[in-house]
Write a protein that holds these residues in place. Sequence first.
Motif, PDB file in Angstrom:
ATOM      1  N   PRO A 188      15.269  -2.857 -14.930  1.00 31.18           N
ATOM      2  CA  PRO A 188      15.671  -4.102 -14.255  1.00 31.18           C
ATOM      3  C   PRO A 188      16.027  -3.905 -12.795  1.00 31.18           C
ATOM      4  CG  PRO A 188      16.684  -3.955 -16.422  1.00 31.18           C
ATOM      5  CD  PRO A 188      16.041  -2.630 -16.171  1.00 31.18           C
ATOM      6  N   ALA A 189      16.690  -2.797 -12.464  1.00 24.43           N
ATOM      7  CA  ALA A 189      17.093  -2.577 -11.078  1.00 24.43           C
ATOM      8  C   ALA A 189      15.920  -2.159 -10.205  1.00 24.43           C
ATOM      9  CB  ALA A 189      18.190  -1.509 -11.011  1.00 24.43           C
ATOM     10  N   ALA A 190      14.966  -1.447 -10.786  1.00 25.81           N
ATOM     11  CA  ALA A 190      13.854  -0.918  -9.996  1.00 25.81           C
ATOM     12  C   ALA A 190      12.613  -1.783 -10.065  1.00 25.81           C
ATOM     13  CB  ALA A 190      13.521   0.500 -10.472  1.00 25.81           C
ATOM     14  N   ALA A 191      12.673  -2.918 -10.772  1.00 26.68           N
ATOM     15  CA  ALA A 191      11.473  -3.724 -11.003  1.00 26.68           C
ATOM     16  C   ALA A 191      10.810  -4.154  -9.695  1.00 26.68           C
ATOM     17  CB  ALA A 191      11.809  -4.939 -11.851  1.00 26.68           C
ATOM     18  N   GLY A 192      11.597  -4.572  -8.708  1.00 28.00           N
ATOM     19  CA  GLY A 192      11.009  -5.032  -7.452  1.00 28.00           C
ATOM     20  C   GLY A 192      10.212  -3.959  -6.755  1.00 28.00           C
ATOM     21  N   ASN A 193      10.799  -2.764  -6.643  1.00 29.90           N
ATOM     22  CA  ASN A 193      10.082  -1.669  -5.995  1.00 29.90           C
ATOM     23  C   ASN A 193       8.875  -1.233  -6.813  1.00 29.90           C
ATOM     24  OD1 ASN A 193      13.075  -1.534  -5.178  1.00 29.90           O
ATOM     25  ND2 ASN A 193      12.085  -0.286  -3.640  1.00 29.90           N
ATOM     26  N   VAL A 194       9.015  -1.228  -8.138  1.00 33.73           N
ATOM     27  CA  VAL A 194       7.892  -0.846  -8.996  1.00 33.73           C
ATOM     28  C   VAL A 194       6.706  -1.780  -8.763  1.00 33.73           C
ATOM     29  CG1 VAL A 194       7.101  -0.751 -11.392  1.00 33.73           C
ATOM     30  CG2 VAL A 194       9.280   0.277 -10.759  1.00 33.73           C
ATOM     31  N   VAL A 195       6.983  -3.077  -8.678  1.00 31.56           N
ATOM     32  CA  VAL A 195       5.908  -4.049  -8.483  1.00 31.56           C
ATOM     33  C   VAL A 195       5.229  -3.844  -7.125  1.00 31.56           C
ATOM     34  CG1 VAL A 195       5.424  -6.496  -8.128  1.00 31.56           C
ATOM     35  CG2 VAL A 195       6.830  -5.778 -10.056  1.00 31.56           C
ATOM     36  N   VAL A 196       6.010  -3.617  -6.070  1.00 26.99           N
ATOM     37  CA  VAL A 196       5.414  -3.438  -4.735  1.00 26.99           C
ATOM     38  C   VAL A 196       4.534  -2.197  -4.697  1.00 26.99           C
ATOM     39  CG1 VAL A 196       5.931  -2.936  -2.317  1.00 26.99           C
ATOM     40  CG2 VAL A 196       7.213  -4.701  -3.520  1.00 26.99           C
ATOM     41  N   TYR A 197       5.024  -1.085  -5.244  1.00 21.62           N
ATOM     42  CA  TYR A 197       4.236   0.144  -5.216  1.00 21.62           C
ATOM     43  C   TYR A 197       3.027   0.040  -6.148  1.00 21.62           C
ATOM     44  CZ  TYR A 197       8.445   1.820  -2.910  1.00 21.62           C
ATOM     45  OH  TYR A 197       9.501   1.965  -2.056  1.00 21.62           O
ATOM     46  N   ALA A 198       3.204  -0.621  -7.295  1.00 21.60           N
ATOM     47  CA  ALA A 198       2.063  -0.830  -8.194  1.00 21.60           C
ATOM     48  C   ALA A 198       1.042  -1.765  -7.557  1.00 21.60           C
ATOM     49  CB  ALA A 198       2.550  -1.398  -9.529  1.00 21.60           C
ATOM     50  N   LEU A 199       1.521  -2.794  -6.856  1.00 18.41           N
ATOM     51  CA  LEU A 199       0.628  -3.719  -6.162  1.00 18.41           C
ATOM     52  C   LEU A 199      -0.208  -2.974  -5.125  1.00 18.41           C
ATOM     53  CD1 LEU A 199       0.330  -6.988  -6.025  1.00 18.41           C
ATOM     54  CD2 LEU A 199       1.510  -6.709  -3.845  1.00 18.41           C
ATOM     55  N   THR A 200       0.422  -2.043  -4.428  1.00 22.93           N
ATOM     56  CA  THR A 200      -0.290  -1.260  -3.412  1.00 22.93           C
ATOM     57  C   THR A 200      -1.398  -0.424  -4.045  1.00 22.93           C
ATOM     58  OG1 THR A 200       1.738  -1.140  -2.100  1.00 22.93           O
ATOM     59  CG2 THR A 200      -0.010   0.407  -1.561  1.00 22.93           C
ATOM     60  N   LEU A 201      -1.059   0.328  -5.107  1.00 23.57           N
ATOM     61  CA  LEU A 201      -2.059   1.184  -5.754  1.00 23.57           C
ATOM     62  C   LEU A 201      -3.140   0.364  -6.441  1.00 23.57           C
ATOM     63  CD1 LEU A 201       0.254   3.910  -7.347  1.00 23.57           C
ATOM     64  CD2 LEU A 201      -1.135   4.113  -5.289  1.00 23.57           C
ATOM     65  N   GLY A 202      -2.727  -0.706  -7.135  1.00 28.30           N
ATOM     66  CA  GLY A 202      -3.683  -1.498  -7.886  1.00 28.30           C
ATOM     67  C   GLY A 202      -4.695  -2.215  -7.023  1.00 28.30           C
ATOM     68  N   HIS A 203      -4.337  -2.509  -5.776  1.00 33.48           N
ATOM     69  CA  HIS A 203      -5.257  -3.196  -4.876  1.00 33.48           C
ATOM     70  C   HIS A 203      -5.952  -2.225  -3.928  1.00 33.48           C
ATOM     71  CE1 HIS A 203      -2.880  -6.522  -6.410  1.00 33.48           C
ATOM     72  NE2 HIS A 203      -3.823  -7.336  -6.000  1.00 33.48           N
ATOM     73  N   LEU A 204      -5.985  -0.946  -4.354  1.00 38.05           N
ATOM     74  CA  LEU A 204      -6.701   0.115  -3.631  1.00 38.05           C
ATOM     75  C   LEU A 204      -6.080   0.409  -2.275  1.00 38.05           C
ATOM     76  CD1 LEU A 204     -10.400  -0.794  -4.499  1.00 38.05           C
ATOM     77  CD2 LEU A 204      -8.824   0.696  -5.724  1.00 38.05           C
ATOM     78  N   GLY A 205      -4.791   0.127  -2.152  1.00 42.34           N
ATOM     79  CA  GLY A 205      -4.054   0.576  -0.982  1.00 42.34           C
ATOM     80  C   GLY A 205      -3.528   1.980  -1.242  1.00 42.34           C
ATOM     81  N   ALA A 206      -2.704   2.475  -0.329  1.00 41.33           N
ATOM     82  CA  ALA A 206      -2.173   3.829  -0.452  1.00 41.33           C
ATOM     83  C   ALA A 206      -0.685   3.828  -0.173  1.00 41.33           C
ATOM     84  CB  ALA A 206      -2.884   4.778   0.513  1.00 41.33           C
ATOM     85  N   LEU A 207       0.017   4.706  -0.888  1.00 42.02           N
ATOM     86  CA  LEU A 207       1.422   4.960  -0.613  1.00 42.02           C
ATOM     87  C   LEU A 207       1.494   6.172   0.309  1.00 42.02           C
ATOM     88  CD1 LEU A 207       2.907   4.453  -4.185  1.00 42.02           C
ATOM     89  CD2 LEU A 207       2.985   2.866  -2.274  1.00 42.02           C
ATOM     90  N   ARG A 208       2.229   6.045   1.378  1.00 35.32           N
ATOM     91  CA  ARG A 208       2.241   7.080   2.416  1.00 35.32           C
ATOM     92  C   ARG A 208       3.622   7.713   2.527  1.00 35.32           C
ATOM     93  NH1 ARG A 208       3.085   6.811   8.273  1.00 35.32           N
ATOM     94  NH2 ARG A 208       1.949   8.509   9.308  1.00 35.32           N
ATOM     95  N   PHE A 209       3.633   9.041   2.492  1.00 34.53           N
ATOM     96  CA  PHE A 209       4.858   9.793   2.740  1.00 34.53           C
ATOM     97  C   PHE A 209       4.688  10.451   4.094  1.00 34.53           C
ATOM     98  CE2 PHE A 209       7.543  13.699   1.590  1.00 34.53           C
ATOM     99  CZ  PHE A 209       8.680  13.104   2.106  1.00 34.53           C
ATOM    100  N   ALA A 210       5.371   9.917   5.096  1.00 35.77           N
ATOM    101  CA  ALA A 210       5.151  10.363   6.473  1.00 35.77           C
ATOM    102  C   ALA A 210       6.369  11.108   6.980  1.00 35.77           C
ATOM    103  CB  ALA A 210       4.873   9.166   7.382  1.00 35.77           C
ATOM    104  N   GLY A 211       6.092  12.041   7.890  1.00 33.60           N
ATOM    105  CA  GLY A 211       7.176  12.759   8.550  1.00 33.60           C
ATOM    106  C   GLY A 211       7.796  13.851   7.725  1.00 33.60           C
ATOM    107  N   ALA A 212       7.150  14.250   6.616  1.00 34.32           N
ATOM    108  CA  ALA A 212       7.741  15.279   5.761  1.00 34.32           C
ATOM    109  C   ALA A 212       7.882  16.592   6.527  1.00 34.32           C
ATOM    110  CB  ALA A 212       6.882  15.479   4.516  1.00 34.32           C
ATOM    111  N   GLY A 213       6.862  16.921   7.325  1.00 31.48           N
ATOM    112  CA  GLY A 213       6.927  18.173   8.069  1.00 31.48           C
ATOM    113  C   GLY A 213       8.063  18.184   9.064  1.00 31.48           C
TER     114      GLY A 213
END
Length: 791
Positions: free
Chosen positions: A274-299
Amino acid sequence: MTDDDGTAASPTSPSTPPTTTPPTATPPSTPPQPSSDIWTTLDVTPTGLVSALRVGAMAYAVAWVAGLATTLLAIGVAQLEDAGADVSYWWLLTAPGQIVAMAFRSPAVLSASSGGDDYAFTGTFATTAPILTILAIALVAVFRLSRRDESASPTTSTTGAVSLAAATAVSFVAIGWLLAFVLKVSYSEGGDGTSIGAGRIELVLFGLLGVTVTALLGRRAWSTWPSAASIPLAARGAWRGVLTHLVVFSALTIPAAVIWLVIEGDASLLIAVPAAAGNVVVYALTLGHLGALRFAGAGEFLGESEGDSDHLWLFSDGVDAIFWLLLAFAVVATLAASVVLHERGKAAPRTTSHWVWAAVVYGLVGGALTFLGTASTGVGSSFGASGSASFGPAIWFVLVLAAWGALAELLARTVAPALAGALPPAWVERAVGKPAEIAVAPAPTGTAATAQASTGPAVVPPTAPAAPLDPRTRKILVGIAGLAVLAVVAVVGVSVANGFFFGPEKQVKEYFAALEAGDGEKALDLARLDFSDDERALLTADVIGEGGITDVEIGDVETRGDLAEVTVDYQLDGADQSQDVTLRKSGSRFVVFDEWELVDPELGSVSLTAPGATGLTVNGEQVDVSGLDDGVTLPVFPGRYDIEPVGDSDLIVYEPQDASIGTDDEYLDFEAAPSDALVTEVTTQASAYLDECISRREADPDGCPNETYGFDLEDVKWTLSDPPTYAVESDFSGGWRFTTSVQGSATVTAKAPSFIDGEPAEDYKDTVPIDLSGTVSIDGGTVTIKVDDYY
């Protein structure tokens, strides 16, 4: 002919000049003076203002309770994962306020300082972790409470509605900022201090804007605003379509996420859904629509290259095949949106503007979700070290979602007319929300305008709807849509089946299940081991490790072409183990399903040294192993092993040892020990040898331990007073020695000639210590001793 004010002009004779009436003096008008009453300026009453402030407070209370629930869920997950022993329940009071502030993108900042005389340090760690579920709850509460307050005491003007909405926002943000600032975790002692809180300016900026707009929409529907009339109908329809798109996708994704957590064995995380549902939907929406999740600045965050970044999308290596379901959800949501787009504009022909607005509105929503769903972290210190990192949808998700908007418009023109008739009318009516668009006639001019002014506004008949599709075309479109859906479902179904039933992780699960059950035959059948016959001595069905493996968990799966690497975590006799299993695609089943085989299960090994041993007994099974004198290293399956070397006969014994072997190398050194039978046989042979020496009538018998230092002794006679005790031990090179552990003694009597001529011989007596040592040879069951040469 009319004057500018619209009245008819009087006809005049050209010969008669017009009569001129002198103008009447009109006193100058006094401009209205601004009112000094603030209530009049804001167009509100004190009672209405107090009510609006109360709405903000009540909405914040709802959001705070949701934050409390989120805190309790987080503590519950920590306790279930045995990681919550140090959780402070002070967070039940402080965390909810911080969570609400973070929902409005206010970063939580941890500040630490040390002010010692010899050492001083200051540092910060800031994280912006959008909690979208709490944000949604807060804005819905503002909307509903503002609407209820408006119904109870309607405002009489737009100015009043804006004023009350702003008051609600000020109340909400003031309480939120105060609690986030005051109720933060802090600790200080002497010159040192640590604190964490989210009461930052971002809460004020985004909170005032978001709450004011939401409260205003609660009091005044956006369609009632005069400026709303300038929004094209195509844009309104596109907005309704994208809203339907998001709702349908969310309704499919959240239950699927719950089922996936149960299947993967992470049911303890369900309470956090219930607490993470909003973020789960946004990240799933990104992957499901052939977008990408980006982890930037790790280095940069780790002190390395500033340009390091990584992307994750459906085609990335190691992505679980189950995530391909998200693409199917995106297709279903797009079809639902296309029906809404069609129904909203079916009363008029679809024009180029519909294409533009569908892409634009979808793109705007993509941009908003990218902004809201991006989390970031940053660190800094007084030593100059700093770094930052962020995670969220890649910026080009805006263009990706815009393309899906264009696809929805395409489907609205082709598939949607047939699909709308197949859907429940109640759902279509609720999703569409408004009647079909009505074509607006151009404004009348000239005489027509005069006529309309005198008769009232003209009634413009709606444009005739487009001709319905003929049955044959409808069937073709339905068939094409059905084939497209079936194709997507088939592709996704194959991917899901490959992941669940034919994927590399499935083989790994079966392999470790066999190890856990001690089923060596099944483990050998699953693993293709590239070892020689000598190296496979312990890799047999009978000599597999007996138990000890528990809590097997499949981790990351990385696929590179025909190779896959699966990370496995498990416990072996209570110790954590982790290893990577390499698999190779060996073929296909039914043409479309992959088959995998283990080519490198990353086995552990055991190094054994057992001088004199000719083989091993491992877990009760006899194993022939050569080279144990100098040591040998053998690969083994993970498990528990009971190992005991064996020799050619029962005369030699070894102390058994236990070993639990995962992916590491275990070293076992065995020391051979003589059996009681060997000690008895050596004692018997040494005693017989000594008896023969004692029987010799010589003062210093050759090769014997009994000797005396008398000269020219005669009538020598030896008597064994105390027999020695013997010990048998390894010489550490595969041979054996016997030694005297307890010395014996022997007495010699003799006649010694006198040093005076003619005198009779004197009696001679001496007691000497006796010890005997030598080597022991074992040939099968035959024991032979050899006394050392120095006797």
